[in-house]
Design a protein around this motif. Structure first.
Motif: not given
Length: 282
Positions: A20-30, A113-129
């Motif tokens: 995938p392109t960097l633009q596709q991956m960053l676009g997904f994240l946004q 309550a409104i509490d802060p949380t910390i998440w780590q997520i891993k994504f794997m992409f195909n050619d189409d992003g």
């Protein structure tokens, strides 16, 4: 705490190394950061098919978005046991080949309550992003719930007119049972009915199964059934068995050995120049 309720089908389609392109991956994240937050997650949940994933992602859409959207839409009547994700701030971002690892600081609203949380997520992409598999971890979940659940329990005691001397666990389990059984009565009718009556439902959830800790949200617990109650309105045929006595194919006991087996068709490995573990003799 894993992002899944253990048995969520996190692994999607796809086995070959993608480009995938960097633009596709960053676009997904946004877009994902917008869609996971309230109120955007409500509309995403209604789609039952998140377009950022590869095909056949009904359950993934419901678990990633539908649980929180159900809470926001009033699928449970009282103070929720699960918070609603609000704004998120990006802390860390690593991208290599077709894998992206994201750490986010995100506020969750439990009403009390409104509490802060910390998440780590891993994504794997195909050619189409598009995402082919993902995994997530909620950091310091034990400390988070130690902070918020006593407040939720106090609210439940007031909402349900419970005695002041009952334990936190009983208060939370009564809150869960009340909401599970109300959801069953409203949406699990006809062929989807799991209990003979609301009284039978309350008796089962209060006495036949434990409340369960957060890490047991995919086990034979009240907490697991509570989580699925937020989704019964989306697809009763699928989720009513999950809140019933059998737990369907989601709320059942797992061995420790089964819980530490990887559910992924591919490891999350991203090495320079598309090297593999086999190339390195690992």
């Amino acid at each position: 705490m894993r992002f899944s309720s253990y048995a969520i089908p996190l692994a999607l389609a796809g086995f070959t190394l993608a480009d995938p392109t960097l633009q596709q991956m960053l676009g997904f994240l946004q877009q994902f950061n917008i869609d996971i937050s309230y109120p955007a997650n409500i509309q995403v949940a209604k789609s039952i098919n998140y377009t950022g994933f590869t095909e056949g992602q009904e359950l993934n859409t419901e678990y990633l978005f539908g649980v929180f959207a159900g809470i926001a839409n009033g699928a449970v009547a009282g103070t929720p046991l699960i918070g609603i994700p609000l704004n998120g701030t990006l802390l860390d971002l690593v991208i290599e080949n077709n894998i992206m690892i994201v750490t986010t600081l995100r506020d969750f609203n439990w009403t009390v309550a409104i509490d802060p949380t910390i998440w780590q997520i891993k994504f794997m992409f195909n050619d189409d992003g598009l995402v082919t598999q993902y995994d997530g971890i909620l950091y310091r979940s034990s400390a988070l719930y130690a902070d918020v659940l006593p407040k939720v329990a106090q609210a439940a005691m007031a909402e349900l007119n419970l005695p002041a001397n009952i334990s936190q666990t009983v208060a939370l389990q009564t809150r869960a049972a009340t909401d599970i059984c109300a959801g069953h009565e409203a949406f699990c009718t006809g062929a989807n009915q799991q209990y003979n009556s609301t009284a039978d439902c309350m008796d089962f959830v209060m006495n036949a199964i434990p409340m369960g800790d957060v890490w047991q949200s995919g086990q034979n617990t009240a907490f697991c059934r509570y989580l699925h109650t937020t989704m019964v309105q989306l697809r009763p045929t699928v989720h009513c068995p999950h809140i019933g006595p059998s737990g369907g194919d989601m709320c059942f006991d797992h061995t420790y050995e089964s819980m530490v087996q990887s559910p992924f068709p591919q490891p999350f490995v991203a090495l320079p120049d598309n090297l593999t573990l086999a190339n390195l003799g690992l």
